[in-house]
Design an enzyme around this catalytic site. Structure first.
Site, PDB file in Angstrom:
ATOM      1  N   LEU A   1      -3.240 -10.834  -6.068  1.00 32.58           N
ATOM      2  CA  LEU A   1      -1.819 -11.106  -6.321  1.00 32.58           C
ATOM      3  C   LEU A   1      -1.507 -11.658  -7.699  1.00 32.58           C
ATOM      4  O   LEU A   1      -0.348 -11.935  -8.009  1.00 32.58           O
ATOM      5  CB  LEU A   1      -1.292 -12.060  -5.226  1.00 32.58           C
ATOM      6  CG  LEU A   1      -1.378 -11.522  -3.796  1.00 32.58           C
ATOM      7  CD1 LEU A   1      -0.847 -12.549  -2.815  1.00 32.58           C
ATOM      8  CD2 LEU A   1      -0.621 -10.204  -3.673  1.00 32.58           C
TER       9      LEU A   1
ATOM     10  N   HIS B   1      -1.441  -0.261  -4.026  1.00 35.21           N
ATOM     11  CA  HIS B   1      -0.126  -0.832  -3.726  1.00 35.21           C
ATOM     12  C   HIS B   1       0.437  -0.144  -2.487  1.00 35.21           C
ATOM     13  O   HIS B   1       0.349   1.083  -2.370  1.00 35.21           O
ATOM     14  CB  HIS B   1       0.822  -0.634  -4.912  1.00 35.21           C
ATOM     15  CG  HIS B   1       2.168  -1.243  -4.705  1.00 35.21           C
ATOM     16  ND1 HIS B   1       2.409  -2.599  -4.847  1.00 35.21           N
ATOM     17  CD2 HIS B   1       3.360  -0.690  -4.353  1.00 35.21           C
ATOM     18  CE1 HIS B   1       3.674  -2.851  -4.597  1.00 35.21           C
ATOM     19  NE2 HIS B   1       4.272  -1.712  -4.279  1.00 35.21           N
TER      20      HIS B   1
HETATM   21  C1  GRF Z   1      -2.433  -4.369   0.938  1.00 35.69           C
HETATM   22  O1  GRF Z   1      -1.307  -3.855   1.582  1.00 35.69           O
HETATM   23  C2  GRF Z   1      -2.444  -3.928  -0.511  1.00 35.69           C
HETATM   24  O2  GRF Z   1      -1.840  -2.675  -0.760  1.00 35.69           O
HETATM   25  C3  GRF Z   1      -1.620  -4.977  -1.156  1.00 35.69           C
HETATM   26  O3  GRF Z   1      -1.979  -6.172  -0.514  1.00 35.69           O
HETATM   27  C4  GRF Z   1      -2.397  -5.880   0.829  1.00 35.69           C
HETATM   28  C5  GRF Z   1      -3.753  -6.507   0.973  1.00 35.69           C
HETATM   29  O4  GRF Z   1      -4.270  -6.344   2.191  1.00 35.69           O
HETATM   30  N1  GRF Z   1      -1.780  -5.035  -2.591  1.00 35.69           N
HETATM   31  P1  GRF Z   1      -5.813  -6.727   2.462  1.00 35.69           P
HETATM   32  O5  GRF Z   1      -6.067  -8.111   1.894  1.00 35.69           O
HETATM   33  O6  GRF Z   1      -6.667  -5.693   1.797  1.00 35.69           O
HETATM   34  O7  GRF Z   1      -5.931  -6.686   3.943  1.00 35.69           O
END
Ligand code: GRF
Length: 198
Positions: A85, A104
């Site tokens: 993030l 994304h």
């Molecule tokens: C996913 O939906 C990804 O696209 C976004 O953040 C979420 C992360 O999910 N950037 P995880 O931590 O891989 O379960």
């Protein structure tokens, strides 16, 4: 050809990391060599430890020198942002140009940018009335979610969808798309020029 060494950056639960770990198990093409996080309590850290993959917890994710040291380009060939993030410092983006990718949960260029993560993305898709959503893998540049697109996977937006039901359907598509892109980039030797994968 030696396996492509992948460094994964993650801030959350790590289900995309898990999809990569599962898909790359026994793969001669690529392997997850390190997991790097800005959150020591991230679920992704526990997934890495369960798979015997070394982890690094960043003290300051805005510190380019610290991140470059963790990414150590002598030890890693491809960097994957999977639910990371934080904005990657420009010096790090420059060092890994066309060798750093992000996933994304929407069909970019729509529904991306600063603050567009998690349920907000799916709420925005539902509010737009779009009949389709999906996942995008793109190269990382100096802005959130603006890098050149590598590949996308579409899913339908169904009547009665909530942000949760849409997010779950998109996440399933993500877990297919991300390993497919990583394996294809590895098969091509992680080109130093941008590629588009159908
Ligand atoms: C996913 O939906 C990804 O696209 C976004 O953040 C979420 C992360 O999910 N950037 P995880 O931590 O891989 O379960």
């Amino acid at each position: 050809m030696t396996a492509v060494r992948v460094a994964v950056l993650a801030s959350g639960g790590g289900t995309n990391l898990q999809a990569l770990l599962d898909a790359l198990t026994d793969s001669p093409l690529a392997r997850v060599a390190r997991v790097i996080t800005n959150r020591p309590t991230a679920g992704a850290v526990e997934r890495a430890r369960r798979s015997g993959v070394p982890t690094t917890v960043l003290r300051d994710p805005d510190d380019a020198a610290e991140l470059l040291a963790a990414l150590d380009e002598r030890a890693h060939d491809l960097v994957v942002l999977a639910g990371y993030l934080r904005l990657v410092p420009p010096a790090v983006v420059a060092r890994f140009r066309w060798r750093m990718i992000n996933i994304h949960p929407a069909l970019l260029p729509a529904h991306g940018g600063p603050g567009m993560y998690g349920r907000r993305v799916h709420e925005a898709v539902l509010a737009s009335g779009a009949p389709l959503s999906g996942a995008t893998v793109h190269y990382v540049d100096e802005q959130y979610d603006r890098g050149q697109i590598i590949a996308q996977a579409q899913v339908p937006v169904l009547p009665g969808d909530t942000a949760e039901t849409l997010a779950a359907r998109v996440l399933e598509a993500e877990h297919q798309l991300l390993p497919r892109v990583v394996l294809e980039l590895a098969r091509r030797g992680v080109p130093s020029e941008p590629v588009r994968i159908a």
